[in-house]
Design a protein around this motif. Structure first.
Motif, mmCIF file in Angstrom:
data_model
loop_
_atom_site.group_PDB
_atom_site.id
_atom_site.type_symbol
_atom_site.label_atom_id
_atom_site.label_comp_id
_atom_site.label_asym_id
_atom_site.label_seq_id
_atom_site.Cartn_x
_atom_site.Cartn_y
_atom_site.Cartn_z
ATOM 1 N N PHE A 121 0.826 -1.128 0.102
ATOM 2 C CA PHE A 121 0.073 -0.069 -0.109
ATOM 3 C C PHE A 121 0.869 1.301 -0.043
ATOM 4 C CE2 PHE A 121 -3.042 -3.217 1.472
ATOM 5 C CZ PHE A 121 -4.183 -2.714 0.794
ATOM 6 N N ILE A 122 2.034 1.235 -0.886
ATOM 7 C CA ILE A 122 2.878 2.239 -0.633
ATOM 8 C C ILE A 122 2.275 3.569 -1.663
ATOM 9 C CG2 ILE A 122 4.035 1.609 -2.858
ATOM 10 C CD1 ILE A 122 6.600 2.684 -1.568
ATOM 11 N N GLY A 123 2.331 4.757 -0.978
ATOM 12 C CA GLY A 123 1.884 5.949 -1.734
ATOM 13 C C GLY A 123 2.724 6.385 -2.733
ATOM 14 N N GLY A 124 2.260 7.307 -3.739
ATOM 15 C CA GLY A 124 3.107 7.804 -4.703
ATOM 16 C C GLY A 124 3.687 7.153 -5.795
ATOM 17 N N ALA A 125 3.014 5.987 -5.966
ATOM 18 C CA ALA A 125 3.317 4.698 -6.811
ATOM 19 C C ALA A 125 2.242 4.322 -7.704
ATOM 20 C CB ALA A 125 4.182 3.457 -6.440
ATOM 21 N N THR A 126 2.534 3.759 -8.958
ATOM 22 C CA THR A 126 1.281 3.552 -9.899
ATOM 23 C C THR A 126 1.587 2.271 -10.369
ATOM 24 O OG1 THR A 126 2.433 4.599 -11.719
ATOM 25 C CG2 THR A 126 0.823 5.867 -10.576
ATOM 26 N N SER A 127 0.546 1.555 -10.815
ATOM 27 C CA SER A 127 0.647 0.299 -11.480
ATOM 28 C C SER A 127 1.131 0.379 -12.958
ATOM 29 C CB SER A 127 -0.762 -0.640 -11.697
ATOM 30 O OG SER A 127 -1.246 -0.674 -10.412
ATOM 31 N N LYS A 128 2.347 -0.434 -13.086
ATOM 32 C CA LYS A 128 3.343 -0.133 -14.298
ATOM 33 C C LYS A 128 2.560 -0.777 -15.615
ATOM 34 C CE LYS A 128 8.179 0.089 -15.776
ATOM 35 N NZ LYS A 128 9.291 -0.177 -15.516
ATOM 36 N N GLU A 385 -13.087 2.639 -3.764
ATOM 37 C CA GLU A 385 -14.519 2.200 -3.349
ATOM 38 C C GLU A 385 -14.277 0.733 -2.417
ATOM 39 O OE1 GLU A 385 -17.488 3.620 -2.985
ATOM 40 O OE2 GLU A 385 -16.243 5.400 -3.859
ATOM 41 N N ARG A 386 -13.251 -0.113 -3.208
ATOM 42 C CA ARG A 386 -13.157 -1.368 -2.314
ATOM 43 C C ARG A 386 -12.356 -1.178 -0.922
ATOM 44 N NH1 ARG A 386 -15.896 -4.585 -1.295
ATOM 45 N NH2 ARG A 386 -15.071 -6.161 -0.141
ATOM 46 N N LEU A 387 -11.639 -0.201 -1.003
ATOM 47 C CA LEU A 387 -11.021 0.128 0.376
ATOM 48 C C LEU A 387 -11.928 0.801 1.306
ATOM 49 C CD1 LEU A 387 -8.193 0.028 1.838
ATOM 50 C CD2 LEU A 387 -7.681 2.071 0.644
ATOM 51 N N LEU A 388 -12.501 1.660 0.959
ATOM 52 C CA LEU A 388 -13.469 2.219 1.721
ATOM 53 C C LEU A 388 -14.599 1.319 2.220
ATOM 54 C CD1 LEU A 388 -14.185 5.763 -0.209
ATOM 55 C CD2 LEU A 388 -13.055 5.458 1.995
ATOM 56 N N SER A 389 -14.914 0.506 1.248
ATOM 57 C CA SER A 389 -16.006 -0.472 1.971
ATOM 58 C C SER A 389 -15.485 -1.315 2.890
ATOM 59 C CB SER A 389 -16.660 -1.187 0.604
ATOM 60 O OG SER A 389 -17.281 -2.432 1.072
ATOM 61 N N ARG A 390 -14.292 -1.886 2.858
ATOM 62 C CA ARG A 390 -13.897 -2.711 3.831
ATOM 63 C C ARG A 390 -13.403 -1.987 5.122
ATOM 64 N NH1 ARG A 390 -11.239 -7.436 2.524
ATOM 65 N NH2 ARG A 390 -11.174 -7.600 4.847
ATOM 66 N N VAL A 391 -12.835 -0.663 5.142
ATOM 67 C CA VAL A 391 -12.945 0.063 6.272
ATOM 68 C C VAL A 391 -14.130 0.573 7.226
ATOM 69 C CG1 VAL A 391 -12.112 2.514 6.815
ATOM 70 C CG2 VAL A 391 -10.656 1.333 5.321
ATOM 71 N N ALA A 392 -15.302 0.590 5.976
ATOM 72 C CA ALA A 392 -16.469 0.831 6.815
ATOM 73 C C ALA A 392 -17.141 -0.565 7.398
ATOM 74 C CB ALA A 392 -17.303 1.342 5.881
ATOM 75 N N GLY A 393 -16.656 -1.622 6.950
ATOM 76 C CA GLY A 393 -17.066 -2.840 7.259
ATOM 77 C C GLY A 393 -16.410 -3.453 8.300
ATOM 78 N N LEU A 460 -7.377 -6.806 -7.395
ATOM 79 C CA LEU A 460 -7.859 -8.082 -7.181
ATOM 80 C C LEU A 460 -7.091 -8.453 -5.761
ATOM 81 C CD1 LEU A 460 -8.075 -10.097 -10.366
ATOM 82 C CD2 LEU A 460 -10.231 -9.059 -8.848
ATOM 83 N N ASP A 461 -6.136 -7.633 -5.619
ATOM 84 C CA ASP A 461 -5.442 -8.017 -4.310
ATOM 85 C C ASP A 461 -5.620 -7.419 -3.223
ATOM 86 O OD1 ASP A 461 -3.663 -9.640 -5.937
ATOM 87 O OD2 ASP A 461 -2.021 -8.273 -6.184
ATOM 88 N N ILE A 462 -6.675 -6.338 -3.195
ATOM 89 C CA ILE A 462 -6.812 -5.444 -2.156
ATOM 90 C C ILE A 462 -7.672 -6.237 -1.066
ATOM 91 C CG2 ILE A 462 -8.423 -3.540 -1.416
ATOM 92 C CD1 ILE A 462 -7.561 -2.437 -3.899
ATOM 93 N N ASP A 463 -8.835 -7.242 -1.451
ATOM 94 C CA ASP A 463 -9.279 -7.916 -0.480
ATOM 95 C C ASP A 463 -8.360 -8.732 0.377
ATOM 96 O OD1 ASP A 463 -11.847 -6.928 -0.183
ATOM 97 O OD2 ASP A 463 -12.518 -7.876 -2.148
#
Length: 477
Positions: A121-128, A385-393, A460-463
């Motif tokens: 979950f590093i910041g400032g980096a994008t998916s190559k 959205e996936r991250l927010l959903s899990r944080v709220a869940g 697909l790796d977030i969950d």
């Protein structure tokens, strides 16, 4: 290319040649596997007999410094380099200055490929994988053709006219920035922009005000120029303008997506900041590092577009929208400091490499950048959205999200006491990269939380990663 050997006079030619070759091999200057010139060629180069060269090669081969390969030539053998004692920095007259640089902390350094984690979950980096390789390859071929047709002179320190024009048009369209081509200065990423502005605006003891928590590399950079950096607290509307001290020369802010908290500066606070800077005679650096990605609400104006007095230096980067490896950024500078910054850049590096400049100019002009941003926006919106959903869940007992509408990181504040160093270490063992926000605080009391970048982790790796985080929180919270 000729082998560097110097022969003095006509005495002991073989000895001179032998000593120089052996010294070069022992010191590592001639690396293992290096092919030496044929004896006939080296004899012509040095103006000595071929027999002298052959005898020297034979002696070094006998001593295992060289090896001959039939049909190929003579090569340097693999040998351990002879250790030469080097002077310590403590023995130099500048030892104190060197030590201060050696002791600077390292922030936000991205891991190497070998050191990267599976779920980061590093910041400032994008998916190559999102980078448009085919479009960029075509634009790079165009850049090579442009360079082939040039006269081979050094380029302009402020950047290629074609790229300055493309940048001015792009940010006017996407961010409402008010500028002309001549206001744009191309640089090697946003960090060089901060360095150049600081060089012309500060001297040892000058006061620089910046958000606290804030961007540590900026704070360290200002401090390296001898400036006195003052951390100004941040609330729900942004930097607390009334706490910017008198005598401040430079104010560094991230108004569209505050780093690291993610909040947007309110319109009232922006107006107050502009007025305060005008009173002080200060320049504001607006670092607009990733606000091209907005997910909800109306777009906010850039601070620069509200500036009526020429006191905002707008800094942008393509590291977030394209790739960090490109090292391309830009500044939109007010007239008061434009000429000074251009001269500082010319002294620093003459100019930014023209090959990527030509490629990026065509990439922007053909609409490839906007197309890429739109494609990435859809991907990042899904991850957010996936991250927010899990944080709220299922993560809600421990964490809550600080409201944020832009960029590709969010900050999660801890709702219960958590042993953060232990959590980070345990997460590494299960291949999850976590980043606490405490190190981003300077003079204000740190709050506990996590900066969660979602630019580099696959959707697909977030969950899977958050499942592991939840299990660890149950252990350490």
């Amino acid at each position: 290319m000729e082998l560097h050997v110097v022969i003095n006079g006509r005495k002991d030619l073989a000895g001179q040649l032998y000593n120089q070759l052996r010294s070069a091999i022992e010191s590592g200057r001639l690396a293992a596997g290096t092919q030496l010139p044929p004896s006939r060629l080296l004899a012509e180069q040095l103006g000595i007999s071929r027999k002298t060269i052959s005898d020297t090669y034979a002696q070094l081969t006998y001593e295992n410094f060289l090896t001959g390969v039939i049909g190929k030539g003579t090569f340097v053998n693999t040998r351990p380099a002879k250790a030469q004692p080097k002077q310590s920095h403590t023995q130099l007259a500048s030892a104190e200055v060197i030590e201060s640089w050696r002791n600077l902390p390292v922030f936000l350094r991205h891991p190497t490929l070998e050191g990267s984690l599976r779920y980061d979950f590093i910041g400032g980096a994008t998916s190559k994988g999102q980078f448009p390789q085919d479009d960029w390859r075509r634009c790079t071929a165009h850049a090579l053709r442009q360079i082939a047709g040039s006269k081979g002179f050094y380029s302009l320190p402020e950047g290629l006219p074609a790229l300055r024009n493309a940048i001015a048009r792009h940010i006017a369209f996407s961010r409402g920035v008010n500028c002309q081509d001549e206001d744009v200065v191309v640089c090697n990423g946003a960090q060089q922009a901060l360095d150049l502005i600081s060089r012309v605006m500060t001297r040892p003891g000058s006061i620089v005000a910046m958000e606290d928590p804030g961007y540590p590399p900026a704070r360290l950079l200002f401090g390296s120029h001898g400036a006195t950096v003052v951390g100004v607290p941040v609330d729900a509307e942004g930097i607390q303008v009334d706490k910017i001290p008198d005598g401040t020369r430079l104010i560094y802010v991230t108004p569209s997506h505050q780093f690291p908290l993610g909040i947007a500066m309110s319109q009232a606070r922006r107006a107050a900041l502009l007025e305060r800077a005008r009173e002080l005679g200060a320049i504001i650096i607006e670092d607009d590092y990733d606000s091209e990605f907005r997910y909800e609400g109306r777009p906010t104006d850039s601070l620069q577009s509200m500036d009526e007095h020429g006191i905002v230096a707008y800094v942008g980067t393509f590291s977030k929208t394209l790739l960090p490896e490109l090292r391309l950024g830009y500044m939109i500078l007010p007239p008061a400091i434009l000429d000074a910054v251009v001269r500082a850049k010319q002294l620093t590096d003459l100019h930014t490499s023209t090959l990527p400049q030509w490629a990026l100019a065509k990439f922007i002009a053909e609409g490839c950048l906007l197309k890429h941003i739109r494609r990435c926006h859809t991907i990042y919106a899904g991850r957010r959205e996936r991250l927010l959903s899990r944080v709220a869940g299922d993560l809600a007992p421990w964490l809550e999200a600080i409201p944020s509408t832009a960029g590709f990181h969010m900050t999660l504040r801890c709702k219960t006491p958590i042993d953060m160093p232990l959590l980070v270490e345990l997460a590494k063992k299960v291949e999850v990269g976590l980043y606490p926000i405490e190190p981003f605080y300077y003079q204000q009391t740190p709050q506990a939380g996590l900066l969660m970048g979602f630019g580099a982790i696959e959707t697909l790796d977030i969950d899977t990663a958050l499942d592991r985080l939840r299990d660890l929180l149950q252990q350490v919270a």
